[in-house]
Write a protein that holds these residues in place. Structure first.
Motif, mmCIF file in Angstrom:
data_model
loop_
_atom_site.group_PDB
_atom_site.id
_atom_site.type_symbol
_atom_site.label_atom_id
_atom_site.label_comp_id
_atom_site.label_asym_id
_atom_site.label_seq_id
_atom_site.Cartn_x
_atom_site.Cartn_y
_atom_site.Cartn_z
ATOM 1 N N ILE A 175 7.732 0.217 3.796
ATOM 2 C CA ILE A 175 6.826 -0.861 4.190
ATOM 3 C C ILE A 175 5.535 -0.737 3.384
ATOM 4 C CG2 ILE A 175 5.407 -1.783 6.069
ATOM 5 C CD1 ILE A 175 7.615 -0.851 7.995
ATOM 6 N N THR A 176 5.159 -1.810 2.712
ATOM 7 C CA THR A 176 3.925 -1.799 1.919
ATOM 8 C C THR A 176 2.821 -2.651 2.521
ATOM 9 O OG1 THR A 176 4.675 -3.649 0.543
ATOM 10 C CG2 THR A 176 5.255 -1.424 -0.198
ATOM 11 N N SER A 177 3.187 -3.524 3.465
ATOM 12 C CA SER A 177 2.190 -4.433 4.050
ATOM 13 C C SER A 177 2.672 -4.930 5.401
ATOM 14 C CB SER A 177 1.951 -5.631 3.128
ATOM 15 O OG SER A 177 3.113 -6.456 3.092
ATOM 16 N N LYS A 194 -0.924 2.421 5.400
ATOM 17 C CA LYS A 194 0.008 2.243 4.284
ATOM 18 C C LYS A 194 0.573 3.564 3.786
ATOM 19 C CE LYS A 194 -2.421 -1.898 2.598
ATOM 20 N NZ LYS A 194 -3.136 -2.477 1.439
ATOM 21 N N ASP A 195 -0.221 4.626 3.873
ATOM 22 C CA ASP A 195 0.256 5.930 3.412
ATOM 23 C C ASP A 195 1.450 6.414 4.229
ATOM 24 O OD1 ASP A 195 -1.690 5.948 1.498
ATOM 25 O OD2 ASP A 195 -3.008 7.365 2.531
ATOM 26 N N ILE A 196 1.429 6.124 5.523
ATOM 27 C CA ILE A 196 2.541 6.513 6.388
ATOM 28 C C ILE A 196 3.702 5.518 6.269
ATOM 29 C CG2 ILE A 196 3.259 6.763 8.804
ATOM 30 C CD1 ILE A 196 0.535 7.948 9.419
ATOM 31 N N ALA A 197 3.391 4.222 6.280
ATOM 32 C CA ALA A 197 4.432 3.190 6.288
ATOM 33 C C ALA A 197 5.303 3.228 5.030
ATOM 34 C CB ALA A 197 3.793 1.819 6.438
ATOM 35 N N ARG A 198 4.743 3.706 3.916
ATOM 36 C CA ARG A 198 5.518 3.704 2.670
ATOM 37 C C ARG A 198 6.746 4.615 2.759
ATOM 38 N NH1 ARG A 198 4.454 8.312 -0.319
ATOM 39 N NH2 ARG A 198 2.641 9.523 0.367
ATOM 40 N N MET A 206 6.388 5.421 12.790
ATOM 41 C CA MET A 206 5.800 4.420 13.678
ATOM 42 C C MET A 206 4.365 4.769 14.053
ATOM 43 S SD MET A 206 8.005 2.066 13.804
ATOM 44 C CE MET A 206 7.213 1.004 15.014
ATOM 45 N N LYS A 207 3.949 6.027 13.771
ATOM 46 C CA LYS A 207 2.534 6.383 13.932
ATOM 47 C C LYS A 207 1.644 5.520 13.057
ATOM 48 C CE LYS A 207 1.104 10.479 13.477
ATOM 49 N NZ LYS A 207 0.899 11.842 12.940
ATOM 50 N N GLY A 208 2.214 5.015 11.985
ATOM 51 C CA GLY A 208 1.427 4.240 11.031
ATOM 52 C C GLY A 208 1.216 2.794 11.410
#
Length: 389
Positions: A269-271, A261-265, A202-204
């Motif tokens: 999650i990509t977008s 995006k680096d964190i969410a992946r 969730m930091k992302g």
């Protein structure tokens, strides 16, 4: 210039489909506001605390006011009028800093009780905190991950079931934290610092406060209204002696979101479009559960809910419990939640008897908002991306 390969940033417009209440933690008693009514309008006037104390001192009314407050018998409007120190309208202009129309469910009702205040900026403008938006998004991400990877969460169910049956609050809290760690604690760059926040995906995601568009800063006071589905009794609607200051339906707000995006992946999650699809899926799941029970009686409300992308704020009821429905095996979610509510969340004195009275849904209530002839499912909002000029 933002690095679009690593970061995604978008601005959104949020429209309140139904009234939304985001509480600021303040609960006003009857002696802390002035309630007026005539044939056409009912209105609450909120006291400015500094001006109110100055007013009481100037008119030597502090002792009498305090005595009435401690006795529990005070109608502030009637008490002020009995002092014969000027017209009520003049007093209101002197000591109040805001007002709101009141809508009572019962025709002819004379009283308003405690009022839960809406969060506002220092100048009195209602807004929706980014933390509220992010909290709803976080629940949707958790729900999605459980549904997509049930095998990762299956080992949690038997301990949860045992904790619910035993009524063990501490164990339930610990298990809930472990489930959230499973979903969110995926970043390993802080191996020597086991901090959930530092390692959380969730930091992302950053979400700004949603600020009001336009100049209509008014709010409304709505009475809490629940419709219960009780075993062998059918649907039973009942107003309660609790009132919420709400943002009216139709108000628009603007906020922004930024995704790393680096964190969410790490959670798939990509977008930002992915995020919003997960939020919509989460809302749709909860609404479908409610519609199966209440949809026949409240067709219009559920039809309008199809426009919604997110449900926010106090009084939204069932939606936060859908995570347990996602976690539980088929046909075990509702009865176990009923036991959880009766044994863990509520004392015997406040028990709502979910185990004996719920047969189709737990919790068994639909939270509605009423204003004259208008009726909505509380807390629904539509979110649309704002295209840059």
């Amino acid at each position: 210039m933002i690095n679009t390969e690593k970061w995604e940033h978008k601005t959104y417009e949020l429209t309140c489909i139904s009234p939304i209440h985001i509480g600021n933690g303040e609960l006003l008693k009857q002696y802390e506001y002035i309630f007026t009514r005539d044939r056409n309008q009912q209105r609450i006037y909120f006291l400015d605390k500094t001006k109110w104390m100055t007013f009481l001192v100037r008119h030597d009314l502090i002792d009498d006011y305090a005595q009435r407050v401690f006795s529990g018998k005070i109608n502030l409007r009637g008490w002020l009028q009995s002092q014969q120190i000027g017209s009520l309208s003049a007093i209101i202009r002197e000591v109040c800093n805001a007002s709101a129309d009141v809508y009572l469910v019962r025709e002819g009702q004379q009283r308003v009780n405690d009022i839960s205040r809406q969060v506002k900026t220092p100048d009195g403008t209602p807004y929706i905190p980014g933390s509220t938006l992010k909290g709803a998004i976080r629940s949707a991400i958790l729900f999605h991950d459980i549904r997509q990877h049930p095998e990762d969460y299956r080992p949690f169910w038997d301990p949860i079931k045992a904790a619910m049956e035993a009524g063990n609050r501490k164990q339930m809290r610990d298990l809930a934290q472990n489930i959230e760690r499973q979903a969110f604690t995926r970043l390993k760059q802080y191996k020597n610092r086991p901090d959930d926040a530092l390692q959380s995906v969730m930091k992302g995601l950053s979400v700004s406060d949603a600020m009001l568009i336009g100049h209509e800063r008014d709010t409304v006071i709505l009475q809490k209204y629940d419709v219960s589905a009780v075993r062998r009794e059918g649907l039973n609607g009942h107003p309660l002696a609790l009132f919420r200051e709400c943002i009216p339906a139709g108000r628009k707000f603007r906020f922004s979101m930024t995704l790393d995006k680096d964190i969410a992946r790490f959670i798939g999650i990509t977008s930002l479009d992915d995020v919003w699809q997960w939020v919509r899926d989460y809302l749709a799941f909860g609404l479908a559960k409610e519609k199966a029970v209440f949809g026949h009686e409240y067709k219009g409300e559920f039809e309008e809910s199809k426009l919604a992308d997110i449900r926010l704020g106090g009084g939204t009821g069932f939606l936060s419990k859908t995570v347990y429905y996602a976690l539980a095996p088929e046909n075990e979610g509702r009865p176990m939640l009923a036991e959880f509510f009766d044994k863990v969340l509520f004392t015997r004195r406040s028990c709502h008897h979910h185990m004996t009275k719920d047969d189709r849904l737990t919790p068994r209530t639909l939270k509605l908002a009423w204003a004259d002839s208008d009726r909505w499912i509380l807390g629904l909002a539509e979110v649309e991306e704002v295209t840059p000029c």
